[in-house]
Each structure stands twice: as structure tokens, then as C-alpha cells.
Design an enzyme around this catalytic site. Structure first.
Site, PDB file in Angstrom:
ATOM      1  N   LEU A 184      29.296  43.935   2.914  1.00 42.81           N
ATOM      2  CA  LEU A 184      27.589  43.679   3.100  1.00 42.81           C
ATOM      3  C   LEU A 184      27.370  43.814   4.434  1.00 42.81           C
ATOM      4  O   LEU A 184      27.975  43.608   5.446  1.00 42.81           O
ATOM      5  CB  LEU A 184      27.887  41.902   2.864  1.00 42.81           C
ATOM      6  CG  LEU A 184      27.923  41.784   1.091  1.00 42.81           C
ATOM      7  CD1 LEU A 184      27.934  40.016   1.353  1.00 42.81           C
ATOM      8  CD2 LEU A 184      26.819  42.334   0.003  1.00 42.81           C
ATOM      9  N   ASP A 185      26.111  43.670   4.648  1.00 45.17           N
ATOM     10  CA  ASP A 185      26.023  43.886   6.532  1.00 45.17           C
ATOM     11  C   ASP A 185      25.677  42.500   6.671  1.00 45.17           C
ATOM     12  O   ASP A 185      25.600  41.374   6.473  1.00 45.17           O
ATOM     13  CB  ASP A 185      23.985  44.106   6.125  1.00 45.17           C
ATOM     14  CG  ASP A 185      23.437  44.914   7.535  1.00 45.17           C
ATOM     15  OD1 ASP A 185      24.055  44.638   8.221  1.00 45.17           O
ATOM     16  OD2 ASP A 185      22.506  44.623   7.412  1.00 45.17           O
ATOM     17  N   LYS A 186      25.944  42.370   8.183  1.00 41.17           N
ATOM     18  CA  LYS A 186      26.179  41.340   9.069  1.00 41.17           C
ATOM     19  C   LYS A 186      24.998  39.582   8.464  1.00 41.17           C
ATOM     20  O   LYS A 186      25.536  38.806   8.454  1.00 41.17           O
ATOM     21  CB  LYS A 186      26.026  41.760  10.525  1.00 41.17           C
ATOM     22  CG  LYS A 186      26.368  40.000  11.033  1.00 41.17           C
ATOM     23  CD  LYS A 186      26.111  40.296  12.735  1.00 41.17           C
ATOM     24  CE  LYS A 186      26.267  39.323  13.378  1.00 41.17           C
ATOM     25  NZ  LYS A 186      25.931  39.267  15.121  1.00 41.17           N
TER      26      LYS A 186
END
Length: 355
Positions: A153-155
Site C-alpha cells: 500500500l502506498d504511504k
């Protein structure tokens, strides 16, 4: 096999820890090293030439060892970037929201702002560092800097992730992702109105030709599909759920932005000057379903909507919080018709990506 042949070089490179970067040629007529230098801006051209000469670069599935190879355009390039030798990952105790754990795997509800694994600019303080402190055996699973990781998952994205704690679980989960047997459902709030109640966005995604740090819908790039269903509408906003059928970088954000409905809070693919106090894209992975590697049992997990996103919902329409609650408690009711049918993706669709 002659010494120095592509097969020999490629075989020896298999002993390295590699991070594969997939690119699509956007400059017809460029040399291979020139194209890669244009697309990978943080690496010197001389280093790129070394990668090519040592068999770490493939063009349309074939190893190429000549930096001056001329490109026709739209070829698929795979660059196996050697990961720098590093110290073992440090165990860093942190307060993690563990949704489920067993001998094979752990399901964690990742908060927004937490990077998944060490990388450029993030040598520590990541989800993996925290998990190793809790599960020391994770450090021995394949992947020097990304042990146990099968998806990311992206930050700025919150929500559910599954991390393998054993080699067998890692291979099993990777296969499930490759076969598109893992269900991931995201909640999102879009700027603008979606005209269709449900549907599937089919649009290839590749690196932007204007800004190499961004992704974009690019003709001839890797196929990408995102299914969606509208939950509620207001005049200027749409509350929806999204089901990524493939796993391209920033896929959900790019797909909706390409239709003129960027995610609330997304400064990269939406408005530079946001009309909201939200500090990240409105995107939360609230449902995750897969089969247990050991038993084959189908399991599913849900994660509540974070407070920062709920706050934005209440500002728009307090009744929407009930809609969100129903979506989480009754996820089967929000599935899009036959959203999983995407035959044009072939065998390489996969869902191992960063959203």
C-alpha cells in the site's frame, strides 16, 4: 554455452537480490541506455550501461547486453536492479493494529503515513521493521529488504495488508495474487460525479512522459483495470468502492483522475490546492479476502474507516457514515456485477501492486 553469453550472465544474476522495474519505451529511435537514463533519473548512465552489459535488462522478454540497441517504441523493458548490500533489517517495536495472526501469516491494518518497507529515503521506521520486532522469523523469509511482502500500500493509503511469515505461505500467497484470487476492496471519495452506478475502467498505465515520478494512462503501456460501484452522491463528490483487478502503481488514483474525478486529498493526481483539510488521498483498503495457504479455507477481513476520512464524510453528509458502516458489515452487497471478468488481461494481470 559460451562464456559471457546472455544465458550465462542471466543465470549468474539470479544469485543477486533484485528489484524488477517494468517500463514501456516512450522514445522511438533512442538507444537502450539512453531510454533507461531518461526514465530512471536517479541512476547515472554509466551505471545503467553496466546493468545492461551484465544481463540485467530485458526487452520484450529477451536479455539485451548492448547499450546501443535501438528501440522502435512501445517495447516492454524489465530492469533487474540489484539491491545495495545492507545491514539486516532492524527490529523496531511499534504499536501495530494486528487484525489476524497465525504461524503462516499476519493481517495488519496499516495506518496512513507508514511506509511498508525500507527503500530510498526510508532506511527504517517502516511497517516491516515493526513486524520483525513482533515476529522475528519474518527476517528469514525471502526478500532482503521486503521479507514476506506479497503486495503493498502506498504511504498515504491506509488499510489491510497480508504479510507472509513463512516461505511456503509467501509462495502460496504470491500465486493467489497472480491468479487474481485475492479480493481487495477500497473505499474512496472522488471529486466530481460518476455518471455510471458501477462499471470497470480499462486503461493501460505506465510512467508519465511529462513527469517520470508520476504514473499516467499511456497508450501501449501495461493493461490495467479497476472496477467500481457508487455508494452515494452529492453534487460535487462521489462516495464509491473500488476493486483493483490488476496491480499497477497508483492504479486507483490514476484511473479515476483520468476520468476527471480525482480522489479527495490527492495533490499528485488531483488539485494542487485542495479544498479540504485532508492531508492524504481519500483511499482505504477496508476489505481483504484470500485462501489460507495451509488449509485452503477462504477467509475475509475488514478494517474500520479511519477517523480522518470519517471526519471528511461527516462534513459533507453525516448520513454517509451509516452507508459506510453497512458497506463494511455487508461487503457482499457492494460487489460489482461480474467485475472479476477481465479476459483481455491474460495471464499476467496480477494484483501485486501499490495503490
Amino acid at each position: 554455452m559460451t562464456k559471457g553469453s546472455p544465458e550465462d550472465i542471466n543465470a549468474s544474476s539470479n544469485n543477486l537480490d533484485l528489484d524488477v522495474l517494468n517500463l514501456t519505451v516512450s522514445n522511438p529511435g533512442y538507444r537502450l541506455d539512453q531510454e533507461l537514463s531518461d526514465q530512471i533519473q536517479d541512476v547515472s548512465r554509466s551505471q545503467i550501461q553496466k546493468w545492461i552489459k551484465t544481463g540485467l535488462v530485458q526487452v520484450n522478454g529477451q536479455v539485451v547486453v548492448k547499450p546501443n540497441r535501438r528501440l522502435e517504441g512501445n517495447e516492454e523493458i524489465a530492469v533487474s536492479i540489484p539491491e545495495p548490500k545492507a545491514q539486516p533489517l532492524a527490529a523496531e517495536p511499534m504499536d501495530l493494529d494486528i487484525v489476524f495472526e497465525c504461524d503462516d501469516l499476519v493481517v495488519v491494518n496499516k495506518p496512513a503515513g507508514l511506509v511498508v518497507h525500507p527503500g530510498a529515503g526510508h532506511s527504517g521506521g517502516t511497517l516491516i521493521n515493526g513486524l520483525i520486532a513482533r515476529y522475528p522469523q519474518l527476517a528469514t523469509v525471502t526478500g532482503t529488504r521486503r521479507p514476506g511482502i506479497v503486495h503493498r500500500l502506498d504511504k498515504g493509503t491506509s488499510g489491510l495488508m497480508v504479510v507472509a511469515l513463512t516461505e511456503r505461505a509467501l509462495l502460496n500467497l504470491k500465486k493467489q495474487f497472480q491468479d487474481r484470487r485475492v479480493e481487495k476492496v477500497y473505499i474512496t471519495l472522488l471529486e466530481g460525479g460518476l455518471t455510471d452506478d458501477e462499471g470497470v475502467i480499462h486503461a493501460p498505465i505506465g510512467r508519465s512522459r511529462r513527469d517520470r515520478k508520476r504514473m499516467a494512462v499511456v497508450s501501449g503501456a501495461r493493461p490495467a483495470s479497476t472496477a467500481f460501484r457508487v455508494l452515494e452522491r452529492l453534487e460535487n463528490y462521489t462516495l464509491a468502492v473500488a476493486f483493483p483487478l490488476t496491480g499497477r502503481t497508483h492504479q486507483i488514483r490514476v484511473h479515476f483522475s483520468s476520468r476527471g474525478q480525482p480522489l479527495m486529498g490527492d495533490k499528485t493526481y488531483g488539485r494542487r490546492k485542495q479544498r479540504t483539510s485532508l492531508k492524504r488521498p481519500f483511499l482505504h483498503a477496508f476489505r481483504l479476502a484470500f485462501s489460507m495457504p495451509e488449509t485452503g479455507e477462504n477467509v475475509s477481513f475488514t478494517a474500520p474507516i479511519p477517523n480522518d476520512l470519517l471526519h471528511q464524510i461527516r462534513l459533507l453528509n453525516s448520513e454517509w457514515t451509516e452507508v459506510l458502516g453497512n458497506a463494511i458489515l455487508n461487503p457482499d452487497q457492494i460487489r460489482v456485477g461480474k467485475w472479476w471478468l477481465a479476459p483481455e488481461l491474460g495471464e499476467t494481470g496480477g494484483t501485486n501492486g501499490l495503490y
